[in-house]
Design a protein around this motif. Structure first.
Motif, PDB file in Angstrom:
ATOM      1  N   ASN A  11     -11.094  20.988 -21.361  1.00 37.25           N
ATOM      2  CA  ASN A  11     -10.420  21.795 -22.381  1.00 37.25           C
ATOM      3  C   ASN A  11     -10.015  23.166 -21.826  1.00 37.25           C
ATOM      4  OD1 ASN A  11      -9.358  22.116 -24.944  1.00 37.25           O
ATOM      5  ND2 ASN A  11     -11.207  23.087 -25.725  1.00 37.25           N
ATOM      6  N   SER A 121      -9.888  12.490 -23.015  1.00 35.80           N
ATOM      7  CA  SER A 121      -9.966  11.228 -23.753  1.00 35.80           C
ATOM      8  C   SER A 121     -10.809  10.213 -22.992  1.00 35.80           C
ATOM      9  CB  SER A 121      -8.572  10.691 -24.077  1.00 35.80           C
ATOM     10  OG  SER A 121      -7.897  10.367 -22.917  1.00 35.80           O
ATOM     11  N   GLU A 124     -14.411  11.145 -23.717  1.00 35.21           N
ATOM     12  CA  GLU A 124     -14.742  10.785 -25.094  1.00 35.21           C
ATOM     13  C   GLU A 124     -14.991   9.282 -25.211  1.00 35.21           C
ATOM     14  OE1 GLU A 124     -12.890   9.482 -27.926  1.00 35.21           O
ATOM     15  OE2 GLU A 124     -14.444  10.147 -29.327  1.00 35.21           O
TER      16      GLU A 124
ATOM     17  N   ALA B  70     -15.901  22.373 -36.265  1.00 41.44           N
ATOM     18  CA  ALA B  70     -14.722  21.517 -36.441  1.00 41.44           C
ATOM     19  C   ALA B  70     -14.005  21.849 -37.748  1.00 41.44           C
ATOM     20  CB  ALA B  70     -15.134  20.047 -36.407  1.00 41.44           C
ATOM     21  N   VAL B  85      -4.020  22.930 -29.767  1.00 42.87           N
ATOM     22  CA  VAL B  85      -4.203  21.658 -30.475  1.00 42.87           C
ATOM     23  C   VAL B  85      -5.484  20.971 -30.008  1.00 42.87           C
ATOM     24  CG1 VAL B  85      -3.147  19.437 -30.971  1.00 42.87           C
ATOM     25  CG2 VAL B  85      -1.711  21.418 -30.584  1.00 42.87           C
ATOM     26  N   THR B  86      -5.718  21.031 -28.706  1.00 46.46           N
ATOM     27  CA  THR B  86      -6.865  20.293 -28.164  1.00 46.46           C
ATOM     28  C   THR B  86      -8.182  20.903 -28.607  1.00 46.46           C
ATOM     29  OG1 THR B  86      -6.713  21.580 -26.150  1.00 46.46           O
ATOM     30  CG2 THR B  86      -5.643  19.432 -26.163  1.00 46.46           C
ATOM     31  N   TYR B  88      -9.093  21.811 -31.543  1.00 49.25           N
ATOM     32  CA  TYR B  88      -9.551  21.120 -32.744  1.00 49.25           C
ATOM     33  C   TYR B  88      -9.969  19.692 -32.412  1.00 49.25           C
ATOM     34  CZ  TYR B  88      -9.623  18.392 -36.928  1.00 49.25           C
ATOM     35  OH  TYR B  88     -10.010  17.519 -37.892  1.00 49.25           O
ATOM     36  N   MET B  89      -9.149  18.981 -31.625  1.00 49.17           N
ATOM     37  CA  MET B  89      -9.458  17.584 -31.313  1.00 49.17           C
ATOM     38  C   MET B  89     -10.797  17.477 -30.595  1.00 49.17           C
ATOM     39  SD  MET B  89      -7.096  16.168 -32.789  1.00 49.17           S
ATOM     40  CE  MET B  89      -7.538  14.475 -32.417  1.00 49.17           C
ATOM     41  N   ALA B  92     -13.628  18.138 -33.065  1.00 51.97           N
ATOM     42  CA  ALA B  92     -13.798  16.993 -33.966  1.00 51.97           C
ATOM     43  C   ALA B  92     -14.472  15.838 -33.232  1.00 51.97           C
ATOM     44  CB  ALA B  92     -12.440  16.562 -34.517  1.00 51.97           C
ATOM     45  N   ASN B  93     -14.067  15.598 -31.979  1.00 48.08           N
ATOM     46  CA  ASN B  93     -14.684  14.526 -31.193  1.00 48.08           C
ATOM     47  C   ASN B  93     -16.162  14.793 -30.944  1.00 48.08           C
ATOM     48  OD1 ASN B  93     -12.791  12.567 -30.774  1.00 48.08           O
ATOM     49  ND2 ASN B  93     -11.827  13.619 -29.068  1.00 48.08           N
ATOM     50  N   ASP B  96     -18.118  14.174 -34.019  1.00 51.33           N
ATOM     51  CA  ASP B  96     -18.160  12.734 -34.280  1.00 51.33           C
ATOM     52  C   ASP B  96     -19.193  12.044 -33.390  1.00 51.33           C
ATOM     53  OD1 ASP B  96     -17.345  10.256 -35.281  1.00 51.33           O
ATOM     54  OD2 ASP B  96     -15.961   9.977 -33.615  1.00 51.33           O
TER      55      ASP B  96
END
Lengths: 135, 121
Positions: A11, A121, A124, B70, B85-86, B88-89, B92-93, B96
């Motif tokens: 990130n 990704s 994840e 999140a 943008v990332t 937040y993603m 959230a990930n 989760d």
């Protein structure tokens, strides 16, 4: 939290690429700013980055933008007597932004962004695989 | 009721540091001999390891922090103040995955407890 080091590290790369693209957009937007020869030209912006330490097992933890380096303030002087900004000799000052370099940098920033998003990704997905283990 | 679960909790000591659960919980379940080793590791790694309930509570408050983060970023996304943008993603990930892991550990512990309760005497 150390569990998400891979995601957090990637990130920081995404954030860096985004700052890079912001700087390139600004350079492109100001590429044609003409000024009087008595004033400074627009100075192209280049983000300055540094690698971060402090990750797991001696690895690093990403990249941080520490500042912005600026291009030459002298720019280039162009003969344009019809410009309202022209001096007695008909010269105006324009920024020395290299369009070809900015465009290649833009591609590099885009690819860096995509690569780091891929790393996020994949990490994840790997965590999800770990969760799928049967006890 | 909590005493036997507390014993099970010793098999899942790193739950507070949710990340370590996968590494030691698996070995503790397969070979009973490593249970003591896992408990010792946990004592070194986390001084706050108490009963299963306490450990699970700590883990849930960690998950709650991730969820709050999140949510905060989701509000920023909705109001147009999000920087990246990332960000937040990623948040959230993280929330989760951490939630799923905590729930999985809790489910496995309860399952182990029920297996013991259903033992024929």
């Amino acid at each position: 939290m150390s569990m998400f080091d891979a995601i957090n590290t990637a990130n920081t790369g995404v954030d860096m690429s985004q700052t890079w693209m912001n700087a390139i957009s600004n350079n492109l937007a100001n590429m044609n700013d003409a000024t009087r020869t008595s004033q400074k030209a627009y100075q192209a912006e280049f983000p300055v980055v540094t690698a971060l330490g402090g990750g797991q097992n001696g690895t690093g933890s990403g990249v941080a933008v520490t500042g912005v380096a600026h291009g030459s303030a002298a720019g280039i002087t162009v003969y344009d007597p019809s410009s309202p900004l022209a001096d007695a000799k008909g010269m105006v000052r324009e920024p020395n932004v290299d369009l070809a370099q900015q465009m290649t940098d833009l591609i590099m920033a885009q690819r860096t962004y995509q690569a780091n998003v891929n790393a996020i990704s994949t990490a994840e997905q790997t965590y999800q695989d770990g969760l799928g283990l049967k006890p | 009721m909590t005493a036997p679960i507390g014993a099970i909790g010793a098999a899942f000591p790193p739950l507070g540091a949710v990340g370590a659960a996968g590494a030691t919980a698996g070995t503790a379940a397969t070979t009973p001999a490593t249970g003591a080793v896992a408990a010792a590791n946990a004592a070194a790694a986390q001084s706050a390891s108490g009963s299963f309930g306490q450990v699970l509570g700590n883990a849930l408050s960690g998950v709650q922090n991730l969820q709050t983060n999140a949510d905060h970023l989701a509000v920023q996304a909705a109001t147009g103040n999000l920087n990246s943008v990332t960000n937040y993603m990623v948040a959230a990930n993280q929330a989760d995955v951490a939630t799923q892991l905590t729930v999985a550990v809790r489910n496995n512990a309860v399952q182990a407890f029920q297996q013991i309760m259903n033992m024929q005497v």
